[in-house]
Design a protein around this motif. Structure first.
Motif, short mmCIF file in Angstrom:
data_model
loop_
_atom_site.label_atom_id
_atom_site.label_comp_id
_atom_site.label_asym_id
_atom_site.label_seq_id
_atom_site.Cartn_x
_atom_site.Cartn_y
_atom_site.Cartn_z
N LEU A 97 -7.92 -9.06 12.91
CA LEU A 97 -7.07 -10.15 12.44
C LEU A 97 -5.64 -9.67 12.23
O LEU A 97 -4.68 -10.36 12.57
CB LEU A 97 -7.61 -10.71 11.12
N GLN A 98 -5.50 -8.49 11.65
CA GLN A 98 -4.17 -7.95 11.36
C GLN A 98 -4.22 -6.43 11.49
O GLN A 98 -4.69 -5.75 10.58
CB GLN A 98 -3.72 -8.36 9.95
N PRO A 99 -3.76 -5.89 12.61
CA PRO A 99 -3.86 -4.44 12.86
C PRO A 99 -3.14 -3.60 11.81
O PRO A 99 -3.48 -2.44 11.63
CB PRO A 99 -3.21 -4.27 14.23
N HIS B 138 4.16 -0.88 22.99
CA HIS B 138 5.56 -0.73 22.61
C HIS B 138 5.98 -1.79 21.59
O HIS B 138 6.87 -1.54 20.76
CB HIS B 138 6.45 -0.80 23.86
N LEU B 139 5.33 -2.95 21.66
CA LEU B 139 5.65 -3.99 20.67
C LEU B 139 5.13 -3.60 19.29
O LEU B 139 5.81 -3.80 18.27
CB LEU B 139 5.05 -5.33 21.11
N ARG B 140 3.91 -3.04 19.24
CA ARG B 140 3.36 -2.58 17.98
C ARG B 140 4.24 -1.49 17.37
O ARG B 140 4.53 -1.49 16.17
CB ARG B 140 1.93 -2.04 18.18
N THR C 155 -1.49 -5.47 3.10
CA THR C 155 -2.54 -4.77 2.37
C THR C 155 -3.38 -5.82 1.68
O THR C 155 -2.85 -6.69 0.99
CB THR C 155 -1.94 -3.81 1.32
N ILE C 156 -4.69 -5.74 1.84
CA ILE C 156 -5.54 -6.77 1.24
C ILE C 156 -5.76 -6.43 -0.22
O ILE C 156 -6.87 -6.22 -0.68
CB ILE C 156 -6.86 -6.90 1.99
N ALA C 157 -4.70 -6.27 -0.94
CA ALA C 157 -4.78 -6.09 -2.39
C ALA C 157 -3.36 -6.13 -2.92
O ALA C 157 -2.61 -5.20 -2.76
CB ALA C 157 -5.41 -4.75 -2.73
N HIS C 158 -2.94 -7.23 -3.51
CA HIS C 158 -1.66 -7.29 -4.18
C HIS C 158 -1.89 -7.90 -5.55
O HIS C 158 -3.02 -8.04 -5.99
CB HIS C 158 -0.61 -8.04 -3.35
N HIS C 159 -0.82 -8.25 -6.23
CA HIS C 159 -0.96 -8.61 -7.65
C HIS C 159 -1.77 -9.87 -7.87
O HIS C 159 -2.18 -10.15 -8.98
CB HIS C 159 0.43 -8.74 -8.29
N HIS C 160 -2.06 -10.64 -6.86
CA HIS C 160 -2.91 -11.83 -7.04
C HIS C 160 -4.37 -11.54 -6.71
O HIS C 160 -5.21 -12.43 -6.80
CB HIS C 160 -2.41 -12.98 -6.16
N SER D 161 -3.41 -10.99 21.71
CA SER D 161 -3.05 -9.97 20.74
C SER D 161 -2.32 -10.58 19.55
O SER D 161 -1.43 -11.42 19.70
CB SER D 161 -2.16 -8.91 21.38
N VAL D 162 -2.69 -10.11 18.34
CA VAL D 162 -2.05 -10.65 17.14
C VAL D 162 -0.60 -10.21 17.03
O VAL D 162 0.16 -10.76 16.22
CB VAL D 162 -2.82 -10.19 15.87
#
Length: 594
Positions: free
Chosen positions: A107-109, A53-55, A73-78, A17-18
């Motif tokens: 990859l990233q929940p 519970h960890l999530r 979030t797969i969208a930031h200022h870069h 688990s990631v």
């Protein structure tokens, strides 16, 4: 601490688990704990407790810290996602595919994947940001800019203009940047389209040349652009070197002439190869005849690709090795009726020789990455001499073909010979000597007059650079204007009257630089700029001219470059965003320009 209370950090590499990226799993006594990397909170870390519970804690932990940026979030200022999609040419709609969304969440929940509309907006914003940076670079550029124009087509019948800038920057690096990728219909508005692009980028006062295809239909376009620029005195020497035609395209034009005039012979050879390969029985019979005739070649006959002319050379070269076998097949097989005659085989040999020579030249043009203008003169002169030699052929067909090729070449030579020669003179390994070596072979008794024309053009260009004041100086604030540009002209004029040697005179009088393999002309001029301040400015502009604009992967294409099905489906504005931004980003990441 007793032994039972000893804390042991456990190996988490086997945990799938990631969520374990944010926790440290430790063993304390008989129990396993999961310690949050962010707040040190201890939770159950046993395998029977699961990870829900960890999530939940991770979400509360991040919220309590008030750091919303930690929620990925797969969208930031870069614009990382937009950059990836543009750089690799992935379809933007891929972000809406369920497979892609599941992949990212695995990859990233906690990731929040942007939708197509948001991604498209990011691409446009990234394009505008990159365009502004390039605009600023052009504005501060000490050199002039040369343009190249390529025509593309889509599978929907739309034609596009790809306009690119070529220049040598402050560090003496040769650069190429795509400026626009726009529809060109109707064709008669192409000149206005290019002028509009030039003004949009505010580089009309910085232009030096434009490289176009070898098509007489483009003569009027370039004349219109040149006349418009000359009206405002933007071009040096009234644009004497403004109209440049692509060297690789010139070779392609001559190849098309050969293929057109040799169609009857080529069709016979193609049909002969098809007949031999039509059945196993015929192929076996042909192989037996090969052994009978005593041909030692092991090469297989092949049909050429109609869109790649270098494949025609392979077809002809292989067929010529079996030219004594085909007549024997015709004698023994009445169904085979397309065997070339003895005269046609002789002409095929001449055709193959023409094409092989053009193949070698094209490989030279395409094999030089970031080639400067000085690298073309000798190769073009060799083509010129070869054409003169071919015109002496005794066979009527070959002689007439060579004359037609020579006429096509002369159209190119008339437009580009001055630029080619001056670029070669600016190579310290050759200077005037290379022109003095080739011109007597090309022009004979008229060579001295032709050399004089080159020399006078060289001096006129030098004088234009010596008295040149950047036309965009009016855009600067008064305090930063150079108020002594008139003084520069005065110094140049009085130096001439007092017979003081110019940069050009000293450069031509000094010995040639040794010809060696590790010579780099832009490095030489960068080092020698203090010694030749005016001539180095001229060299920067001349050497940046794109004498050939065809990339190696398209060097043998007979047709225009074509967009793929995905690119053809895009609207014209988003297509320009993707094509231009990809080009600008590839250089940043160390890749090649498309």
């Amino acid at each position: 601490m007793e032994a039972s209370d000893e804390v042991v950090v456990l190996n988490s590499s086997r945990l799938k688990s990631v969520v374990w990226n944010d926790f440290v799993r430790v063993k304390k006594g008989d129990s396993c704990l999961a310690i949050c990397r962010h707040c040190d909170r201890k939770l159950s870390g046993s395998s029977s407790s699961g990870t829900s519970h960890l999530r939940n804690h991770l979400i509360r932990c991040r919220r309590s810290r008030g750091n919303k940026k930690d929620a990925v979030t797969i969208a930031h200022h870069h614009y990382p996602l937009a950059r990836m999609m543009i750089l690799h040419g992935y379809p933007l709609s891929m972000v809406d595919d369920i497979g892609f969304r599941v992949f990212v969440r695995n990859l990233q929940p906690l990731s929040h994947i942007q939708m197509f509309d948001r991604l498209e907006a990011d691409c446009k914003e990234l394009y505008n940001n990159e365009k502004h940076k390039l605009y600023q670079e052009f504005h501060s550029l000490p050199a002039r800019i040369s343009l190249s124009a390529n025509l593309w087509s889509s599978n929907r019948g739309t034609h596009f203009l790809c306009l690119a800038a070529h220049y040598i920057d402050d560090a003496w690096n040769l650069k190429k940047k795509i400026l626009n990728f726009i529809p060109t219909q109707p064709q008669h508005l192409l000149a206005q389209l290019i002028l509009s692009s030039i003004r949009d980028w505010d580089i009309d006062s910085k232009l030096f040349s434009v490289t176009f295809d070898n098509n007489t239909a483009h003569d009027g376009i370039l004349c219109t652009i040149r006349d418009q620029l000359c009206q405002h005195k933007f071009l040096l020497c009234d644009g004497q070197l403004f109209d440049i035609r692509c060297a690789a395209e010139m070779v392609n034009v001559m190849v098309l002439v050969i293929l057109k005039n040799s169609r009857q012979i080529l069709d016979k050879i193609r049909e002969s190869i098809r007949y031999v390969k039509s059945s196993q029985v015929t192929q076996a019979k042909f192989n037996e005849m090969i052994r009978t005739v005593g041909v030692g070649s092991q090469r297989c006959l092949c049909i050429d690709n109609s869109s790649q002319w270098n494949s025609t050379i392979t077809m002809l070269d292989t067929a010529l090795e079996y030219k004594d076998v085909f007549p024997l097949l015709q004698e023994q097989d009445p169904s085979y009726s397309t065997c070339p005659s003895g005269k046609e085989w002789e002409r095929t040999s001449a055709i193959a020789a023409f094409l092989i020579h053009f193949l070698e030249v094209t490989n030279l043009f395409a094999g030089i990455k970031d080639s400067t203008a000085n690298t073309y003169f000798a190769d073009i002169c060799d083509v010129h001499l070869q054409l003169i030699d071919w015109c002496q052929h005794t066979d009527e067909f070959v002689h007439d073909l060579a004359l037609e090729l020579k006429n096509k070449f002369d159209e190119y030579w008339k437009k580009c010979s001055l630029a080619l020669a001056i670029a070669a003179i600016l190579d310290p390994r050759y200077k005037m000597k290379l022109v003095e070596y080739y011109y007597p072979q090309i022009y004979g008794s008229k060579s001295s007059d032709c050399i004089k024309i080159v020399s006078e053009c060289m001096k006129a260009l030098y004088n234009s650079h010596a008295t040149y004041s950047p036309p965009n100086s009016h855009d600067r604030c008064p305090s930063s204007q150079d108020r002594l540009t008139g003084f520069d002209r005065y110094v140049h004029q009085t130096s001439q009257s007092q017979n003081i040697k110019s940069d050009l005179d000293r450069y031509l009088e000094e010995p040639l630089f040794p010809r060696n393999t590790d010579f780099t002309i832009l490095t030489w001029w960068r080092v020698h700029t203090p010694r030749y301040p005016v001539l180095s400015m001229m060299a920067r502009n001349i050497l940046g001219i794109p004498m050939s604009k065809v990339q190696s992967e398209y060097a043998f294409n007979i047709r225009n470059r074509e967009l793929d099905s995905y690119q053809s489906s895009l609207s014209s504005d988003i297509l320009q965003v993707l094509m231009c931004t990809q080009d600008w980003m590839r250089e940043e990441l160390g890749g090649s320009n498309p």
